[in-house]
Design an enzyme around this catalytic site. Structure first.
Site, PDB file in Angstrom:
ATOM      1  CE  LYS A   1       7.437   5.279   2.483  1.00 11.10           C
ATOM      2  NZ  LYS A   1       6.453   4.993   1.408  1.00 11.10           N
ATOM      3  CG  ASN A   2       6.269   1.026   1.878  1.00 10.67           C
ATOM      4  OD1 ASN A   2       5.929   2.197   1.962  1.00 10.67           O
ATOM      5  ND2 ASN A   2       7.115   0.582   0.962  1.00 10.67           N
TER       6      ASN A   2
ATOM      7  NE  ARG B   1       1.919   5.464  -7.005  1.00  9.03           N
ATOM      8  CZ  ARG B   1       1.059   5.192  -7.957  1.00  9.03           C
ATOM      9  NH1 ARG B   1       0.741   6.121  -8.824  1.00  9.03           N
ATOM     10  NH2 ARG B   1       0.514   3.998  -8.072  1.00  9.03           N
TER      11      ARG B   1
ATOM     12  CB  CYS C   1       5.458  10.074  -8.808  1.00  9.28           C
ATOM     13  SG  CYS C   1       5.941   8.382  -9.089  1.00  9.28           S
TER      14      CYS C   1
ATOM     15  NE  ARG D   1       4.959   4.253  -8.043  1.00  9.50           N
ATOM     16  CZ  ARG D   1       5.409   4.430  -6.811  1.00  9.50           C
ATOM     17  NH1 ARG D   1       6.086   5.499  -6.506  1.00  9.50           N
ATOM     18  NH2 ARG D   1       5.192   3.541  -5.883  1.00  9.50           N
ATOM     19  N   PRO D   2       0.540   3.680 -12.919  1.00  9.06           N
ATOM     20  CG  PRO D   2       0.025   2.098 -14.560  1.00  9.06           C
ATOM     21  CD  PRO D   2       1.175   2.773 -13.879  1.00  9.06           C
ATOM     22  CB  VAL D   3      -4.357   3.360  -9.696  1.00  6.66           C
ATOM     23  CG1 VAL D   3      -3.330   4.008  -8.796  1.00  6.66           C
ATOM     24  CG2 VAL D   3      -5.208   4.407 -10.398  1.00  6.66           C
ATOM     25  CG  ASP D   4      -3.588  -0.528 -14.870  1.00  2.00           C
ATOM     26  OD1 ASP D   4      -2.739  -0.124 -14.067  1.00  2.00           O
ATOM     27  OD2 ASP D   4      -3.348  -1.413 -15.723  1.00  2.00           O
ATOM     28  CG  LEU D   5      -2.640  -3.790 -12.344  1.00  2.01           C
ATOM     29  CD1 LEU D   5      -1.283  -4.348 -11.942  1.00  2.01           C
ATOM     30  CD2 LEU D   5      -3.330  -4.742 -13.328  1.00  2.01           C
TER      31      LEU D   5
ATOM     32  CG  ASP E   1      11.068   1.000  -2.134  1.00  2.71           C
ATOM     33  OD1 ASP E   1      10.948   1.541  -3.254  1.00  2.71           O
ATOM     34  OD2 ASP E   1      10.094   0.780  -1.380  1.00  2.71           O
TER      35      ASP E   1
ATOM     36  CB  ILE F   1       9.961  -2.441  -9.871  1.00  4.26           C
ATOM     37  CG1 ILE F   1      10.613  -3.692  -9.287  1.00  4.26           C
ATOM     38  CG2 ILE F   1       8.554  -2.222  -9.308  1.00  4.26           C
ATOM     39  CD1 ILE F   1       9.806  -4.957  -9.354  1.00  4.26           C
TER      40      ILE F   1
ATOM     41  NE  ARG G   1       6.415  10.820   0.145  1.00  3.53           N
ATOM     42  CZ  ARG G   1       6.350  10.063  -0.939  1.00  3.53           C
ATOM     43  NH1 ARG G   1       6.952  10.436  -2.039  1.00  3.53           N
ATOM     44  NH2 ARG G   1       5.675   8.932  -0.930  1.00  3.53           N
TER      45      ARG G   1
HETATM   46  C1  UD1 Z   1       4.889  -0.225  -3.214  1.00  3.91           C
HETATM   47  C2  UD1 Z   1       5.706   0.504  -2.175  1.00  3.91           C
HETATM   48  C3  UD1 Z   1       6.897   1.186  -2.824  1.00  3.91           C
HETATM   49  C4  UD1 Z   1       7.715   0.190  -3.649  1.00  3.91           C
HETATM   50  C5  UD1 Z   1       6.813  -0.584  -4.597  1.00  3.91           C
HETATM   51  C6  UD1 Z   1       7.545  -1.712  -5.299  1.00  3.91           C
HETATM   52  C7  UD1 Z   1       4.028   1.110  -0.543  1.00  3.91           C
HETATM   53  C8  UD1 Z   1       3.221   2.178   0.101  1.00  3.91           C
HETATM   54  N1  UD1 Z   1       4.831   1.479  -1.527  1.00  3.91           N
HETATM   55  O1  UD1 Z   1       4.398   0.743  -4.135  1.00  3.91           O
HETATM   56  O2  UD1 Z   1       7.714   1.736  -1.782  1.00  3.91           O
HETATM   57  O3  UD1 Z   1       8.682   0.886  -4.414  1.00  3.91           O
HETATM   58  O4  UD1 Z   1       5.711  -1.175  -3.876  1.00  3.91           O
HETATM   59  O5  UD1 Z   1       8.108  -2.574  -4.385  1.00  3.91           O
HETATM   60  O6  UD1 Z   1       3.977  -0.043  -0.143  1.00  3.91           O
HETATM   61  N2  UD1 Z   1       1.377  -1.103 -11.554  1.00  3.91           N
HETATM   62  C9  UD1 Z   1       0.506  -0.999 -12.606  1.00  3.91           C
HETATM   63  N3  UD1 Z   1      -0.820  -0.797 -12.325  1.00  3.91           N
HETATM   64  C10 UD1 Z   1      -1.301  -0.710 -11.060  1.00  3.91           C
HETATM   65  C11 UD1 Z   1      -0.401  -0.813  -9.983  1.00  3.91           C
HETATM   66  C12 UD1 Z   1       0.944  -1.015 -10.270  1.00  3.91           C
HETATM   67  O7  UD1 Z   1       0.904  -1.068 -13.770  1.00  3.91           O
HETATM   68  O8  UD1 Z   1      -2.514  -0.520 -10.881  1.00  3.91           O
HETATM   69  C13 UD1 Z   1       2.824  -1.306 -11.821  1.00  3.91           C
HETATM   70  C14 UD1 Z   1       3.671  -0.131 -11.323  1.00  3.91           C
HETATM   71  O9  UD1 Z   1       3.701   0.921 -12.251  1.00  3.91           O
HETATM   72  C15 UD1 Z   1       5.017  -0.806 -11.145  1.00  3.91           C
HETATM   73  C16 UD1 Z   1       4.635  -2.203 -10.672  1.00  3.91           C
HETATM   74  O10 UD1 Z   1       3.275  -2.388 -11.052  1.00  3.91           O
HETATM   75  O11 UD1 Z   1       5.700  -0.887 -12.373  1.00  3.91           O
HETATM   76  C17 UD1 Z   1       4.769  -2.454  -9.191  1.00  3.91           C
HETATM   77  O12 UD1 Z   1       4.173  -1.387  -8.494  1.00  3.91           O
HETATM   78  P1  UD1 Z   1       3.450  -1.588  -7.079  1.00  3.91           P
HETATM   79  O13 UD1 Z   1       3.941  -2.830  -6.438  1.00  3.91           O
HETATM   80  O14 UD1 Z   1       1.980  -1.433  -7.276  1.00  3.91           O
HETATM   81  O15 UD1 Z   1       3.974  -0.350  -6.278  1.00  3.91           O
HETATM   82  P2  UD1 Z   1       3.200   0.369  -5.109  1.00  3.91           P
HETATM   83  O16 UD1 Z   1       2.300  -0.600  -4.451  1.00  3.91           O
HETATM   84  O17 UD1 Z   1       2.647   1.669  -5.583  1.00  3.91           O
END
Ligand code: UD1
Length: 428
Positions: free
Chosen positions: A22-23, A93, A117, A122-126, A315, A337, A407
């Protein structure tokens, strides 16, 4: 809303095939937005999240055709919208993965903020920081990320290569930069990049589309942007096998004292998980494209701490924790994480497990005699953990809200039945 009725205890044995990941499928599908030529993806799994991504792309004017082994064909030659609406993004997401490619090819994107969630904020700031570093202007308005590249005359602007150092390892963040940088002007360097195999799989696809990417799979990735990417041109891209699904079936075998082999597997992608299985006393053997786990009874208590790849995958944390309820001794499971990823612990306690959670650590004393009970799934991997516990428990366990499972796991009930489990999908 469907539920799974799991009647245990059972001892699983046999062979199952892992589906495409999936990922890896989701970013590969987003990559279709980068070109006006068709992309053909083989072995995209039959999952709710893949359907959501199809719907999202269809809403933009991409016409998805076909599926599975015959290939999913995505043609983004006539994109009519650059918006990812809230109704889809809130259910998945990973929809954020369209941000990079839309910006890179069309100079604009409007993507709903995903919201919270069950497993944390799980922010998207990065993702936003990275798109700004590539030259996009980003405003967050009315729940949407609105990003654009300033126009140059009548043409939309182009992103510019940059050095991006992520303060935290982010998987989809790294993938979004790869997707965007492939069409940007000049060189992009990603530091502290995610090393997950799915990132390397995306880089492999981008290379097949004509991009120049170095270092994917390591923590420094360099991309030389080019003006135009092409489609897969007669050589379909095969999605790599799902390591999390593989690990889940091995854990399902182990929790029941069974012997399970997974084919279409890449054991090299599961190093720390297989190491933890071995530490738990499981006899792990592997070969080219397969991995087998034969469990003793009881298992040995084993400590694990989640970390970005090649560490122990978050995961698989819930499934391993469920397994440890059947291990002799005390196991400590540390989640680094996500801040709230122990929702399965309370449900496992309802089945008779001895689990205590304090902050980022769960302590499990085992082995416990589990007894079937109704339980409620809170997220994708927690649902899998509850199904696994149900396999080891005496009597019926009804796992509610398995739409979470759908999912990420294709035909889990069928696959578990083929290993000898008593699992039925029932209404409610
Ligand atoms: C991906 C996987 C998910 C897995 C996760 C961690 C997909 C579609 N999903 O999720 O199955 O559980 O990696 O291996 O590939 N963070 C921030 N800001 C951001 C982005 C992330 O603070 O903008 C933080 C998150 O809250 C978390 C950490 O970074 O604590 C890692 O998250 P991230 O690797 O981004 O997870 P996803 O890519 O969403």
């Amino acid at each position: 809303m469907d539920a799974f009725l799991v009647t245990g205890p059972s001892r699983l044995s046999g062979t199952v095939r892992a589906a495409g990941a999936k990922n890896a499928a989701l970013p590969a599908m987003a990559a279709a937005l980068l070109t006006d030529e068709p992309l053909v993806l083989e072995d995209a799994p039959d999952l709710a999240d893949v359907k959501t991504m199809r719907t999202l792309l269809a809403g933009m004017g991409v016409s998805p055709r076909g599926s599975g082994a015959t290939g999913l064909v995505l043609d983004a030659s006539r994109v009519t919208s650059t918006e990812a609406p809230y109704d889809l993004v809130r259910t998945m997401r990973a929809s954020i993965l369209v941000l990079g490619p839309l910006l890179a090819r069309f100079g604009e994107a409007r993507v709903s903020l995903p919201g919270g969630c069950a497993i944390g904020v799980r922010p998207v700031d990065l993702h936003i920081m990275a798109m700004e570093a590539l030259g996009a202007r980003v405003a967050v308005e009315k729940g949407y990320i609105h990003a654009y590249v300033s126009r140059v005359g009548s043409r939309h602007g182009r992103l510019s290569g940059a050095r991006i150092a992520f303060p935290t390892v982010t998987v989809t963040g790294t993938e979004n930069v790869l997707l965007a940088a492939a069409l940007a002007e000049g060189r992009t360097t990603i530091e502290n990049a995610a090393r997950e195999p799915e990132v390397a799989d995306l880089a492999r696809l981008l290379a097949a589309m004509g991009a120049s990417v170095q270092g994917a799979g390591t923590s420094t990735i360099t991309i030389e942007g080019i003006e135009r990417l092409h489609g897969t041109r007669g050589v379909p891209h095969a999605i790599l096998p799902d390591r999390i699904e593989t690990g889940t079936y091995l854990a399902a075998g182990a929790i029941t004292g069974g012997d399970v082999t997974v084919t279409n597997a890449r054991p090299a992608d599961l190093g720390s998980f297989l190491g933890a299985l071995t530490a738990a006393g499981v006899d792990v053997s592997r070969g080219d494209g397969w991995v087998r786990a034969a469990a003793p009874e009881p298992l040995r208590a084993t400590d694990v701490e989640t970390a970005p790849h090649p560490g122990f995958p978050t995961d698989l944390q819930a499934q391993f924790l469920a397994m440890m309820t059947q291990a002799r001794g005390t196991s400590r499971i540390v989640e680094t994480i996500f801040e709230n990823r122990f929702l399965h612990a309370g449900e496992l306690v309802r089945l008779g497990a001895d689990v205590r959670v304090e902050g980022r650590m769960a302590t499990v004393h085992g082995p416990s005699r589990l007894q079937g009970a109704p339980v409620t799934a809170s997220d994708l991997r927690a649902s899998a953990a509850l199904v696994l516990a149900g396999l080891a428990a005496e009597g019926p366990t009804r796992v509610r809200r398995i739409y979470h499972l759908d999912r990420g796991y294709a035909a889990m009930d069928h696959k578990l039945r083929s290993l000898g489990a008593a699992v039925e999908r029932i209404p409610g």
